[in-house]
Design an enzyme around this catalytic site. Structure first.
Site, PDB file in Angstrom:
ATOM      1  N   GLU A  80       0.833  -1.203   0.000  1.00  0.00           N
ATOM      2  CA  GLU A  80       0.000   0.000   0.000  1.00  0.00           C
ATOM      3  C   GLU A  80       0.869   1.253   0.000  1.00  0.00           C
ATOM      4  O   GLU A  80       2.072   1.195   0.268  1.00  0.00           O
ATOM      5  CB  GLU A  80      -0.926   0.014   1.212  1.00  0.00           C
ATOM      6  CG  GLU A  80      -0.193  -0.053   2.536  1.00  0.00           C
ATOM      7  CD  GLU A  80      -0.871   0.747   3.625  1.00  0.00           C
ATOM      8  OE1 GLU A  80      -1.163   1.921   3.372  1.00  0.00           O
ATOM      9  OE2 GLU A  80      -1.064   0.190   4.715  1.00  0.00           O
ATOM     10  N   LYS A 140      -5.048  -2.139  14.602  1.00  0.00           N
ATOM     11  CA  LYS A 140      -4.538  -1.193  15.588  1.00  0.00           C
ATOM     12  C   LYS A 140      -5.368  -1.285  16.873  1.00  0.00           C
ATOM     13  O   LYS A 140      -6.585  -1.427  16.829  1.00  0.00           O
ATOM     14  CB  LYS A 140      -4.574   0.222  15.019  1.00  0.00           C
ATOM     15  CG  LYS A 140      -3.684   0.392  13.797  1.00  0.00           C
ATOM     16  CD  LYS A 140      -3.810   1.773  13.203  1.00  0.00           C
ATOM     17  CE  LYS A 140      -2.928   1.913  11.961  1.00  0.00           C
ATOM     18  NZ  LYS A 140      -3.391   1.099  10.821  1.00  0.00           N
TER      19      LYS A 140
END
Length: 303
Positions: free
Chosen positions: A21, A155
């Site tokens: 990415e 996360k």
């Protein structure tokens, strides 16, 4: 969509390729270190035997594999916007520059025929999602995209339990790579157990082959690869910083797309850069593991 000649050649020959990415380059890392780190990530893929294919939109053209000039644009230009799947057509029509999220990277990588993708952490369900309905597009995209994503879990600023429930509902498989615990990005263990564990790249490749044979490969597959113990953020520091960050978030009235960047910047500042160093180390580790999986998958196809 423009596929870099090296990437196109590797795909045509059945050689291993790993998608990467670009949001981490433009929005996740400080300048000018972000350009050097982007090169390090690509080199980690090469050192493990695969071809890197960093994905971004440059001058309105989605690119699968960036030359050095395009990489510099994504790393240094002020007009680079964060682009998810829904934004791809608009940024292309306007001839803009865009850094791809997990969702849009997975989408473009799959269209190019790339089977393996390495990122840092997956997006997921946000805290207080019952009120905000805030859920990353990563989850919906993976429910309909044939790609294997190597990540360090999600996360810890997200609702990990809810994210795992959504992945189950969406038929997105989750494998723990040499772990029985779902990773928590900065932490190797989020406190949530996994049903399935694999201990080698060859095992992951075997699962990928079985998915094709059984027709379940239209869904994504997550390989949850924990941050190495030596690079893990101190747990007490992590928990203290997260609690303070959530309080600051509430007081500041931060919502929507600004939540994740706000909390990541808060972590970076309050940990004096320790969270950023952990982020870089886990991404490099994921790139290496993804390359090993791509190599094993290509070898199984050739065999």
């Amino acid at each position: 969509m423009q596929v870099h000649p090296e990437v196109a050649s590797a795909l045509a020959a059945g050689r291993p390729v790993v998608a990467l990415e670009s949001t981490i380059i433009s929005h996740g890392l400080p300048r000018p270190a972000n350009l050097d780190i982007a090169r390090e990530i690509e080199q980690a893929v090469r050192d493990s035997g695969a071809v890197p294919a960093t994905i971004a939109v440059v001058d309105g053209r989605p690119r699968v594999g960036l030359d050095d000039e395009a990489l510099r644009v994504i790393a240094a230009s002020d007009d680079v916007v964060k682009v998810s799947v829904r934004d791809l057509a608009t940024i292309a029509a306007r001839k803009g520059n865009g850094a791809t999220t997990v969702a849009s990277t997975a989408h473009l990588a799959a269209r190019a025929g790339i089977a393996v993708f390495a990122t840092g952490g997956l997006g997921g369900v946000h805290r207080q999602a019952r009120e905000s309905w805030d859920e990353s597009a990563d989850l919906g995209t993976l429910s309909r995209t044939p790609i294997t994503v190597v990540c360090a879990g999600v996360k810890s600023i997200l609702d990990v339990a809810a994210t795992l429930e959504r992945l189950e509902t969406l038929n997105v498989g989750v494998l723990g790579y040499r772990t029985d615990a779902f990773p928590g990005f900065y932490l190797a263990d989020s406190g949530h157990r996994l049903d399935w564990r694999v201990d080698s790249a060859a095992e992951v490749a075997a699962v990928m082959r079985a998915r094709t044979e059984l027709g379940t490969d239209r869904f994504g597959l997550i390989v949850a690869n924990p941050i190495p113990a030596a690079d893990e953020l101190d747990r007490q520091l992590h928990d203290r910083t997260l609690a303070a960050g959530l309080t600051a978030l509430s007081r500041g009235g931060v919502t929507g797309k600004q939540v994740t960047p706000f909390l990541l910047e808060f972590f970076h500042r309050e940990t004096e850069g320790a969270s950023l160093r952990a982020n870089v180390r886990l991404v490099l580790n994921n790139a290496r593991v993804a390359a090993e999986i791509a190599v094993a998958y290509a070898a199984s196809a050739a065999g």
